[in-house]
Design a protein around this motif. Structure first.
Motif, short mmCIF file in Angstrom:
data_model
loop_
_atom_site.label_atom_id
_atom_site.label_comp_id
_atom_site.label_asym_id
_atom_site.label_seq_id
_atom_site.Cartn_x
_atom_site.Cartn_y
_atom_site.Cartn_z
N VAL A 161 0.82 -1.21 0.00
CA VAL A 161 0.00 0.00 0.00
C VAL A 161 0.86 1.26 0.00
CG1 VAL A 161 -1.56 1.37 1.45
CG2 VAL A 161 -2.02 -1.06 1.07
N ALA A 162 1.94 1.24 0.79
CA ALA A 162 2.72 2.46 1.01
C ALA A 162 3.63 2.82 -0.16
CB ALA A 162 3.56 2.30 2.28
N ALA A 163 4.12 1.84 -0.89
CA ALA A 163 5.15 2.09 -1.91
C ALA A 163 4.78 3.19 -2.91
CB ALA A 163 5.52 0.79 -2.62
N PRO A 164 3.62 3.12 -3.59
CA PRO A 164 3.31 4.17 -4.56
C PRO A 164 3.07 5.54 -3.92
CG PRO A 164 1.44 2.69 -4.29
CD PRO A 164 2.58 2.06 -3.58
N LEU A 165 2.51 5.55 -2.72
CA LEU A 165 2.27 6.83 -2.03
C LEU A 165 3.58 7.45 -1.54
CD1 LEU A 165 -0.94 5.72 -0.11
CD2 LEU A 165 -0.82 7.38 -1.97
N MET A 166 4.53 6.61 -1.16
CA MET A 166 5.84 7.12 -0.77
C MET A 166 6.60 7.66 -1.99
SD MET A 166 6.98 4.27 2.09
CE MET A 166 8.66 4.86 2.15
N GLN A 167 6.39 7.04 -3.13
CA GLN A 167 7.02 7.54 -4.36
C GLN A 167 6.48 8.93 -4.69
OE1 GLN A 167 6.44 4.99 -7.75
NE2 GLN A 167 8.14 5.89 -8.88
N THR A 168 5.18 9.11 -4.54
CA THR A 168 4.58 10.42 -4.77
C THR A 168 5.09 11.45 -3.76
OG1 THR A 168 2.58 9.40 -5.68
CG2 THR A 168 2.39 11.67 -4.91
N LEU A 169 5.19 11.02 -2.50
CA LEU A 169 5.69 11.91 -1.45
C LEU A 169 7.11 12.37 -1.76
CD1 LEU A 169 5.62 13.27 1.34
CD2 LEU A 169 6.27 11.05 2.33
N ALA A 170 7.98 11.45 -2.14
CA ALA A 170 9.36 11.80 -2.43
C ALA A 170 9.44 12.77 -3.61
CB ALA A 170 10.17 10.53 -2.73
N ALA A 171 8.59 12.57 -4.60
CA ALA A 171 8.59 13.47 -5.76
C ALA A 171 8.07 14.86 -5.40
CB ALA A 171 7.74 12.86 -6.88
N THR A 172 7.08 14.91 -4.51
CA THR A 172 6.50 16.19 -4.09
C THR A 172 7.47 16.97 -3.21
OG1 THR A 172 4.26 15.26 -4.16
CG2 THR A 172 4.58 17.28 -2.87
N ALA A 173 8.05 16.28 -2.24
CA ALA A 173 8.93 16.96 -1.28
C ALA A 173 10.35 17.08 -1.78
CB ALA A 173 8.90 16.19 0.04
N MET A 174 10.71 16.34 -2.83
CA MET A 174 12.10 16.27 -3.31
C MET A 174 13.03 15.85 -2.18
SD MET A 174 12.02 16.79 -6.52
CE MET A 174 13.70 17.14 -6.98
N GLN A 175 12.53 14.91 -1.36
CA GLN A 175 13.28 14.37 -0.23
C GLN A 175 13.04 12.86 -0.20
OE1 GLN A 175 15.11 16.17 2.06
NE2 GLN A 175 14.55 18.24 1.39
N SER A 176 13.98 12.13 0.38
CA SER A 176 13.75 10.70 0.58
C SER A 176 12.78 10.50 1.75
CB SER A 176 15.07 9.98 0.86
OG SER A 176 15.60 10.38 2.10
N CYS A 177 12.23 9.30 1.85
CA CYS A 177 11.36 8.96 2.97
C CYS A 177 11.50 7.47 3.26
CB CYS A 177 9.90 9.33 2.70
SG CYS A 177 9.19 8.57 1.22
N HIS A 178 11.14 7.08 4.46
CA HIS A 178 11.23 5.67 4.81
C HIS A 178 10.14 5.29 5.80
CE1 HIS A 178 14.14 7.71 7.58
NE2 HIS A 178 13.49 7.00 8.48
N LEU A 179 9.90 3.99 5.90
CA LEU A 179 8.83 3.44 6.72
C LEU A 179 9.45 2.59 7.81
CD1 LEU A 179 5.69 3.56 6.45
CD2 LEU A 179 5.82 1.33 5.32
N VAL A 180 9.03 2.83 9.06
CA VAL A 180 9.61 2.14 10.21
C VAL A 180 8.51 1.41 10.99
CG1 VAL A 180 10.98 2.39 12.32
CG2 VAL A 180 11.36 3.94 10.39
N VAL A 181 8.78 0.17 11.36
CA VAL A 181 7.84 -0.60 12.19
C VAL A 181 8.57 -1.03 13.46
CG1 VAL A 181 6.52 -1.43 10.22
CG2 VAL A 181 8.43 -2.80 11.09
N VAL A 182 7.79 -1.41 14.47
CA VAL A 182 8.37 -1.93 15.71
C VAL A 182 8.81 -3.37 15.48
CG1 VAL A 182 7.92 -2.53 18.11
CG2 VAL A 182 6.99 -0.42 17.16
#
Length: 271
Positions: free
Chosen positions: A102-123
């Motif tokens: 679910v997160a992969a395509p939305l994170m790709q959009t986020l990175a393109a919008t912010a021009m920054q990398s992003c990552h997902l963290v779980v416990v």
């Protein structure tokens, strides 16, 4: 000829659990855990020395792990490294598979919008684990390695995960990882994080980087991950957005991922 006597039944009244031995399996786990701490890999002789075992004890186990795809041998250096199969297997066996899908395509959009990398963290036990990342599409960026383990109490993503988890779950983790005397200030900050809905702090590791993190919720309303931007400050004329604008995009992405997992805000109603 009398039949052999059956083995005695397990002693269910014993206070201590029965200990079973599986030497080959234990060797395999020891090898994987050792190589997980060695990103450059180790040769068979180095693995044997580190584990205080003979090469003959470990060679067959290493060959099987290599053949099954858990290890990879560099033909140039004869060094073995762990592969991503462990991470892939964990994804299939846990809710992480749906989360990353679910997160992969939305994170790709986020990175393109912010021009920054992003990552997902779980416990992961008493630590955090980075299970997905998206690098900045721009010419420069800062990204954290996939599979990195983080300390929850000293990390922006960890603060978000701790702040939004249940009191019992948070206490269980902090009891094992923090001195009680150091928890008062941290406990107070969790209430502030919950109130504003995110955390933003200077990176404890890299200068010029400010971590911004938002929670992701599952269908049951419990926090399942933290979505984080390690915001890299731009000082030249390269087109960029501000940290405040990046936060807006981050909140939007975190909400979209949560909703895709079945979560909805308590204020929402359905007709």
């Amino acid at each position: 000829m009398p039949l052999p006597s059956p083995p005695p039944p397990p002693d269910t009244n014993s206070a201590s659990p029965r200990v079973y031995s599986a030497p080959a399996l234990e060797k395999a786990i020891d090898i994987i855990e050792l190589l997980a701490r060695e990103p450059n890999g180790l040769t068979v002789s180095e693995i044997a020395a580190r584990l205080s075992r003979s090469i003959s004890e470990l060679f067959r186990v290493i060959v099987v792990l290599d053949r099954r795809g858990w290890l990879h041998k560099d033909p140039g250096s004869d060094r073995y490294r762990v592969t991503y199969k462990l991470l892939e297997t964990a994804h299939r066996a846990t809710p992480a598979q749906e989360l990353t899908h679910v997160a992969a395509p939305l994170m790709q959009t986020l990175a393109a919008t912010a021009m920054q990398s992003c990552h997902l963290v779980v416990v992961n036990g008493t630590s955090g684990l980075i299970i997905l990342r998206q690098e900045s599409p721009g010419p420069t960026g800062f990204a954290v390695r996939l599979g990195t383990s983080i300390a929850l109490a000293t990390n922006c993503s960890g603060h978000v995960l701790l702040a939004f988890m249940t009191d019992d779950a948070r206490s269980t983790i902090l009891d094992q990882t923090m001195d009680p005397a150091a928890r008062d200030a941290l406990d107070a900050s969790f209430a502030e994080i919950r109130e504003r809905g995110y955390e933003s702090i200077r990176s404890a590791r890299m200068g010029g980087v400010s971590d911004i993190s938002c929670p992701i919720f599952g269908f049951d309303g419990h926090v399942v991950a933290a979505l984080t931007i390690p915001f890299l400050e731009v000082i030249d004329e390269t087109p960029h957005i501000s940290a405040e604008e990046a936060l807006v995009a981050l909140k939007r992405a975190a909400t979209q991922i949560s909703q895709a997992l079945g979560w909805y805000a308590p204020s929402e109603t359905f007709a």
